[in-house]
Structures are given as structure tokens and as C-alpha cells.
Design a protein around this motif. Structure first.
Motif, PDB file in Angstrom:
ATOM      1  N   GLY A 114      10.705 -15.238   1.699  1.00 36.04           N
ATOM      2  CA  GLY A 114       9.706 -13.975   1.982  1.00 36.04           C
ATOM      3  C   GLY A 114       7.919 -14.446   1.553  1.00 36.04           C
ATOM      4  N   ASN A 115       7.332 -14.712   2.882  1.00 39.95           N
ATOM      5  CA  ASN A 115       6.177 -14.491   2.842  1.00 39.95           C
ATOM      6  C   ASN A 115       4.932 -13.808   1.883  1.00 39.95           C
ATOM      7  OD1 ASN A 115       4.638 -16.177   4.596  1.00 39.95           O
ATOM      8  ND2 ASN A 115       5.604 -16.584   6.167  1.00 39.95           N
ATOM      9  N   SER A 116       4.333 -14.727   1.219  1.00 34.77           N
ATOM     10  CA  SER A 116       3.623 -14.082   0.437  1.00 34.77           C
ATOM     11  C   SER A 116       3.972 -12.909  -0.802  1.00 34.77           C
ATOM     12  CB  SER A 116       1.920 -13.283   0.880  1.00 34.77           C
ATOM     13  OG  SER A 116       1.819 -13.907   1.430  1.00 34.77           O
ATOM     14  N   ALA A 117       5.279 -13.384  -1.410  1.00 32.93           N
ATOM     15  CA  ALA A 117       6.232 -13.108  -2.759  1.00 32.93           C
ATOM     16  C   ALA A 117       5.038 -12.902  -3.681  1.00 32.93           C
ATOM     17  CB  ALA A 117       6.934 -13.896  -3.116  1.00 32.93           C
TER      18      ALA A 117
ATOM     19  N   LYS B 222      10.529 -28.282   2.549  1.00 31.45           N
ATOM     20  CA  LYS B 222      10.874 -27.307   3.497  1.00 31.45           C
ATOM     21  C   LYS B 222      10.928 -25.525   2.135  1.00 31.45           C
ATOM     22  CE  LYS B 222      12.496 -27.744   7.666  1.00 31.45           C
ATOM     23  NZ  LYS B 222      11.013 -27.553   8.947  1.00 31.45           N
ATOM     24  N   GLY B 223      11.570 -25.456   2.196  1.00 33.81           N
ATOM     25  CA  GLY B 223      11.668 -23.959   1.371  1.00 33.81           C
ATOM     26  C   GLY B 223      11.361 -24.442   0.032  1.00 33.81           C
ATOM     27  N   ILE B 224      11.505 -25.076  -0.624  1.00 29.11           N
ATOM     28  CA  ILE B 224      11.147 -25.359  -1.785  1.00 29.11           C
ATOM     29  C   ILE B 224       9.591 -24.977  -2.160  1.00 29.11           C
ATOM     30  CG2 ILE B 224       9.147 -27.970  -1.911  1.00 29.11           C
ATOM     31  CD1 ILE B 224      10.482 -28.952  -4.056  1.00 29.11           C
ATOM     32  N   ALA B 225       8.035 -24.463  -2.085  1.00 29.39           N
ATOM     33  CA  ALA B 225       7.544 -24.486  -2.554  1.00 29.39           C
ATOM     34  C   ALA B 225       6.487 -22.874  -1.373  1.00 29.39           C
ATOM     35  CB  ALA B 225       6.007 -25.207  -2.128  1.00 29.39           C
ATOM     36  N   GLY B 226       7.536 -22.467  -1.429  1.00 31.78           N
ATOM     37  CA  GLY B 226       6.669 -20.890   0.123  1.00 31.78           C
ATOM     38  C   GLY B 226       6.211 -20.501   0.612  1.00 31.78           C
ATOM     39  N   GLY B 227       5.752 -22.458   1.075  1.00 26.46           N
ATOM     40  CA  GLY B 227       4.753 -22.137   2.624  1.00 26.46           C
ATOM     41  C   GLY B 227       3.466 -23.175   2.312  1.00 26.46           C
ATOM     42  N   LEU B 228       4.007 -23.598   0.840  1.00 25.64           N
ATOM     43  CA  LEU B 228       2.748 -24.962   0.457  1.00 25.64           C
ATOM     44  C   LEU B 228       3.517 -26.270   1.101  1.00 25.64           C
ATOM     45  CD1 LEU B 228       1.754 -21.839  -0.842  1.00 25.64           C
ATOM     46  CD2 LEU B 228       0.268 -23.895  -2.629  1.00 25.64           C
ATOM     47  N   PRO B 229       2.583 -26.811   1.293  1.00 20.60           N
ATOM     48  CA  PRO B 229       3.209 -28.636   1.427  1.00 20.60           C
ATOM     49  C   PRO B 229       3.850 -29.321  -0.033  1.00 20.60           C
ATOM     50  CG  PRO B 229       1.354 -28.366   1.798  1.00 20.60           C
ATOM     51  CD  PRO B 229       1.432 -27.091   0.988  1.00 20.60           C
ATOM     52  N   LEU B 230       5.634 -29.137   0.197  1.00 21.38           N
ATOM     53  CA  LEU B 230       5.766 -30.471  -1.079  1.00 21.38           C
ATOM     54  C   LEU B 230       7.442 -30.377  -0.827  1.00 21.38           C
ATOM     55  CD1 LEU B 230       5.193 -30.535  -4.597  1.00 21.38           C
ATOM     56  CD2 LEU B 230       6.195 -28.831  -5.140  1.00 21.38           C
ATOM     57  N   ALA B 231       7.890 -32.029  -1.818  1.00 18.98           N
ATOM     58  CA  ALA B 231       8.737 -32.237  -0.833  1.00 18.98           C
ATOM     59  C   ALA B 231       8.516 -33.269  -2.642  1.00 18.98           C
ATOM     60  CB  ALA B 231       9.059 -32.837   0.138  1.00 18.98           C
TER      61      ALA B 231
ATOM     62  N   ALA C  83       0.874 -14.813  -7.560  1.00 15.99           N
ATOM     63  CA  ALA C  83      -0.328 -14.256  -8.187  1.00 15.99           C
ATOM     64  C   ALA C  83      -0.517 -16.325  -9.006  1.00 15.99           C
ATOM     65  CB  ALA C  83       0.066 -13.564  -9.642  1.00 15.99           C
ATOM     66  N   ALA C  84       1.074 -16.664  -8.920  1.00 20.82           N
ATOM     67  CA  ALA C  84       0.954 -17.714  -9.910  1.00 20.82           C
ATOM     68  C   ALA C  84      -0.150 -18.910  -9.047  1.00 20.82           C
ATOM     69  CB  ALA C  84       2.627 -18.748  -9.296  1.00 20.82           C
ATOM     70  N   VAL C  85      -0.006 -19.006  -7.578  1.00 19.94           N
ATOM     71  CA  VAL C  85      -0.986 -19.595  -6.900  1.00 19.94           C
ATOM     72  C   VAL C  85      -2.704 -19.430  -7.386  1.00 19.94           C
ATOM     73  CG1 VAL C  85      -1.547 -20.960  -4.564  1.00 19.94           C
ATOM     74  CG2 VAL C  85       0.250 -20.607  -4.860  1.00 19.94           C
ATOM     75  N   ASN C  86      -2.922 -17.827  -7.428  1.00 16.34           N
ATOM     76  CA  ASN C  86      -4.082 -18.221  -7.837  1.00 16.34           C
ATOM     77  C   ASN C  86      -4.456 -18.750  -9.214  1.00 16.34           C
ATOM     78  OD1 ASN C  86      -4.458 -16.542  -5.447  1.00 16.34           O
ATOM     79  ND2 ASN C  86      -4.153 -14.590  -5.809  1.00 16.34           N
TER      80      ASN C  86
ATOM     81  N   LEU D 277      -4.654  -4.741   9.210  1.00 20.18           N
ATOM     82  CA  LEU D 277      -3.477  -6.132   9.130  1.00 20.18           C
ATOM     83  C   LEU D 277      -3.704  -7.143   8.639  1.00 20.18           C
ATOM     84  CD1 LEU D 277      -3.134  -6.358  12.907  1.00 20.18           C
ATOM     85  CD2 LEU D 277      -2.065  -4.779  11.378  1.00 20.18           C
ATOM     86  N   HIS D 278      -3.916  -7.825   7.619  1.00 23.14           N
ATOM     87  CA  HIS D 278      -4.701  -8.910   6.838  1.00 23.14           C
ATOM     88  C   HIS D 278      -3.950  -8.441   5.819  1.00 23.14           C
ATOM     89  CE1 HIS D 278      -7.551 -11.193   9.807  1.00 23.14           C
ATOM     90  NE2 HIS D 278      -7.578  -9.872  10.389  1.00 23.14           N
ATOM     91  N   THR D 279      -3.186  -7.789   5.193  1.00 22.49           N
ATOM     92  CA  THR D 279      -2.703  -7.286   4.081  1.00 22.49           C
ATOM     93  C   THR D 279      -1.103  -7.700   4.085  1.00 22.49           C
ATOM     94  OG1 THR D 279      -3.774  -5.474   3.052  1.00 22.49           O
ATOM     95  CG2 THR D 279      -1.842  -5.923   1.814  1.00 22.49           C
ATOM     96  N   GLY D 280      -1.175  -9.219   3.802  1.00 24.42           N
ATOM     97  CA  GLY D 280       0.781  -9.682   4.754  1.00 24.42           C
ATOM     98  C   GLY D 280       1.906  -9.004   3.096  1.00 24.42           C
ATOM     99  N   GLY D 281       2.890 -10.138   2.839  1.00 21.11           N
ATOM    100  CA  GLY D 281       3.406 -10.011   1.598  1.00 21.11           C
ATOM    101  C   GLY D 281       4.270  -8.794   1.976  1.00 21.11           C
TER     102      GLY D 281
END
Length: 447
Positions: free
Chosen positions: A78-81, A292-301, A86-89, A4-8
Motif C-alpha cells: 500500500g502507498n505511504s504505509a 519493485k515491491g522490495i521498498a514500497g516505492g523507493l528505488p532498490l533492487a 516513519a522509517a523513511v523520515n 487531497l495531499h494527505t495520502g496513505g
């Protein structure tokens, strides 16, 4: 349950109810939450997530729920696109933080360059990055005051701008946002907004004139730094102003050297079927606030705007330790690329057409649905006592609870607590969108 821990997007795109909602493991975790987390942090639906992607959220009990919330318009792509992951990693492996104000980095500059390019208007722009929408709104006010050397700010009825002291003053709704937290920042004034469902017969330019008359008489243009408005109101009820309202306000601001600030925290980044909601009427704000939608779930404004306004504050007057964090910047660049390459503006329009057609069909046979409104994948229904415009908050609570029990995540909003809002991720498959609407239809008939 490790799988269950495999998202995206590879997560099975199905509604699945293995237990009641919430299930036993979620209830256990919720008991721990109550014992450990301050009670002021509320929870809409106490299921505890382990994976999310496409159009579903999976909880610790193995339930898979259809997502009509997107974490309040955050996981628009979408979550974990995979591109975002890849960019975050890659960025995490390079470095996680240096503070842009100490040793800057390319990612921040690239985000600023991209926002300067894609936000409304072709004028010379500058951008500054922050952590949250409220922080960005507050800094937009600081920038406007520095530029105009005036103190006053106008916000609108039904507005929501955040939970800091200044943005609470700008927010209209008392509970749960303001009660007991005052006194609030001064020099904040409120004007009437265009609310077509409750403003029957008042066209956009006339509604703008009503607001402008109040501003001129009660505030005075000589005192006014900024007019701050959500092009489509979010928490206030997904209120879409009548055509011409925003353009008339923006024109008046320009004529009177008042900074016109568009709060696109919830409406930005393809959510409304345009890249930004202002694009619908060709409105070009002096400053635009995004989050909000700017960074797919990471905090940015961000605050982006006219160079001569943005450069008004003195060097060192804007910033913050975490503002423009490199990981969030990497995510934002991936988000903005995906919106363009995956045609997500068009996808939002398609979702909006599907939802609006179905919801209007429901309204045709149910007098309790007073209004269907919104644009793109930002759609709402306002529930009222049959044949009236009297808000029915209790019905709204019942319908939301019934949807949750059947595996559909929906959110409520509105000054009167009587609006159901729908914010599906743009990655939601068509069959889940249809199934979610089927569930909503069934719950309404049962309520």
C-alpha cells in the motif's frame, strides 16, 4: 484541494468521479508533460496523482480511482504505509547518502541479512544491492559469468528483464522495448517456456525437456553461464508455467554447473501468495533477483544467492553510487517487517481467491476470455477471438480504456498485447476489490 495531499491508508477508500477521466487539470498537466518530457516516456492513464493509499489513487481533479496496478507491482504493501513513512523520515533526518562503497552503514547490511534469511534455501548466502530490476538482472549475469567463466545466457520466450542493453537482449518483446535500440549484447539465447494456455497438453517436465534439448543443441552446456527465468512471467502475459517446469530446469542447471537465476522482480515479496513465487514448488534458485515491491516505492533492487557464486567477482567489481541508498534501505526494512507482522502473504492468497472465482465466472459466460491465470494478487485474463486462441489486442485496449473511464486502473501486457493484468495493493479493502471486479464485468459486457 490541499486535503487531497494527505495520502496513505487514511485516505477515503472510495471510488469517486468528480470529472471525466482524465479531468481538466490532468489534461493541462499532460500538455505540459508533452512539452517537457521526452516522447519516449509513455503514460498508460494520464491522470496526475496527488495522493494514494489503501486501494485508491487520487488525482489533481479530485477523482479517486480504484488501483489494480500498484505502480506495476511496486506498492504491494500500500502507498505511504505509516511504518514505512516513519522509517523513511527517520533516515532522511539522519543522512540521505554517503555511498556504501565509501563509508558504509547499518541499513544496507541489515537489508542484506534479511534477504539472506527470507529468500529460498537455507544455504550460506550473500546479497548486493542496486537501484532497479534491470540493473540487478544485469549484475546477476555478471556474477554468474564470473563464477562459471562461461559467456552464454539463456532467457525464454515472452520474457521481460529490463531496458538496459543486456536486459533488452534478454527481453523477448520487440515493441515497445527493443525496436530501434540495437545492436544488443551478444551470447544471449532464447528457449521455449511453458505456456499452458498455448501449450495444450504439454506437461511441465515435457516442456522443460523441450527447452533443455534446445539449450544443449544450440548453446552447449560447456558454454552456458546462466539460465534466467521469471517464475511467473510479468510483461510477457502473467504466464504461469505448468507444474514441474521450473523444478526440472533447476535440477538440470544444478547437474550441469549452470547458475539458475530466478527473476522475482515482479513476483517477489508476497505478491503471489507466497513470499517468493519459487516457494510454490520448492524451487531454490542459485541467485534470486528482487526489486519493485522490495521498498514500497523507493528505488532498490537486490541479487541474493549462494555465497560461493556471489563472492566470485573481484573486490570492486560490483557496486554503484546509489546502490543500497540508505533511505531505500530503511523503506525495505519496513516493508519486509510489515509483510510478516500484517500477514500479507495470506492477504495475497485471499485476494487471489476472490479475483479468480469472479473472473472464472465471467469466463464461463464470455468466450472472449480465453484464460484466467496467476497466483495471489498477480492475476490476469487473456482475451481472444470467441472460441479460439487467436489474440484480440483491440478488445483488450477497449476494455482497459473503458475501465479507466469508470475509475478503475488496470494494466495490459502480453507478447500479443491481449492480456489484462491485475496487481492490486494488498492493502485494498474488500469492498473496493469487489467494486473493481464489478466495473470490469460491466465493461466487458459493454465492449
Amino acid at each position: 484541494m490541499a486535503d487531497l495531499h494527505t495520502g496513505g491508508p487514511d485516505l477515503p477508500q472510495e471510488r469517486r468521479l468528480s470529472t471525466e477521466i482524465p479531468g481538466p487539470r490532468s489534461r493541462e498537466l499532460h500538455a505540459r508533460k508533452i512539452a517537457a518530457v521526452a516522447q519516449g516516456v509513455g503514460t498508460v492513464l494520464p491522470i496526475y496523482a496527488v495522493a494514494a493509499g489503501g486501494g485508491v489513487v487520487v488525482d489533481v481533479d479530485g477523482n479517486s480511482l480504484i488501483d489494480f496496478g500498484s505502480g506495476i507491482a511496486v506498492t504491494t504493501i500500500g502507498n505511504s504505509a505509516p511504518t514505512l513513512v516513519a522509517a523513511v523520515n527517520e533516515q532522511v533526518a539522519a543522512f540521505t547518502h554517503t555511498c556504501f562503497m565509501v563509508t558504509p552503514y547499518d541499513g544496507y547490511v541489515r537489508v542484506a541479512e534479511t534477504l539472506n534469511r527470507i529468500t529460498p534455501g537455507s544455504h550460506d548466502k550473500r546479497t548486493v544491492l542496486f537501484n532497479s530490476g534491470a540493473e540487478a538482472v544485469e549484475n546477476a549475469v555478471k556474477i554468474a559469468r564470473a563464477h562459471t567463466r562461461r559467456p552464454a545466457v539463456v532467457a525464454f520466450d515472452h520474457a521481460y528483464h529490463g531496458r538496459t542493453n543486456l536486459t533488452m537482449a534478454m527481453t523477448a518483446k520487440n515493441l515497445p522495448y527493443k525496436s530501434g535500440f540495437g545492436p544488443f549484447a551478444g551470447e544471449v539465447y532464447r528457449a521455449p517456456v511453458s505456456y499452458p494456455f498455448r501449450d495444450q497438453g504439454v506437461e511441465g517436465p515435457a516442456a522443460a525437456r523441450r527447452a533443455i534439448d534446445l539449450i544443449e543443441k544450440q548453446v552447449g552446456t560447456e558454454n552456458l553461464a546462466a539460465v534466467v527465468i521469471e517464475p511467473i512471467q510479468g510483461e510477457g502475459g502473467f504466464v504461469v508455467p505448468a507444474p514441474g517446469f521450473l523444478t526440472a530446469l533447476a535440477s538440470w542447471c544444478r547437474a550441469n554447473d549452470v547458475v539458475f537465476v530466478a527473476d522475482e522482480v515482479q513476483t517477489g515479496f508476497a505478491r503471489t501468495g507466497d513470499l517468493f513465487a519459487c516457494d510454490q514448488e520448492g524451487v531454490v534458485p542459485d541467485l534470486i533477483v528482487t526489486a519493485k515491491g522490495i521498498a514500497g516505492g523507493l528505488p532498490l533492487a537486490a541479487v541474493t544467492g549462494r555465497a560461493e557464486i556471489m563472492d566470485a567477482p573481484h573486490v570492486g567489481g560490483l557496486g554503484g553510487t546509489y546502490g543500497g541508498n540508505p533511505i531505500a534501505c530503511a523503506a525495505a526494512l519496513a516493508v519486509m517487517e510489515l509483510i510478516e507482522t500484517d500477514g500479507l502473504v495470506g492477504r495475497a492468497r485471499d485476494i487471489g481467491l476472490t479475483m479468480t472465482e469472479r473472473l472464472k465466472a465471467m469466463r464461463a459466460v464470455d468466450e472472449r476470455i480465453g484464460d484466467v491465470r496467476g497466483r495471489g494478487a498477480m492475476i490476469a485474463i487473456e482475451l481472444v477471438e470467441p472460441g479460439t486462441r487467436t489474440p484480440d489486442a483491440e478488445l483488450t485496449r477497449r476494455v482497459a480504456a473503458g475501465a479507466h473511464a469508470k475509475g478503475l486502473i488496470v494494466l495490459t501486457c502480453g507478447t500479443f498485447g491481449n492480456v489484462l493484468r491485475f496487481l492490486p495493493p494488498l492493502s485494498i479493502p474488500d469492498q473496493l476489490l469487489t467494486e473493481g471486479l464489478d466495473i470490469l464485468d460491466a465493461v466487458l459486457k459493454e465492449s
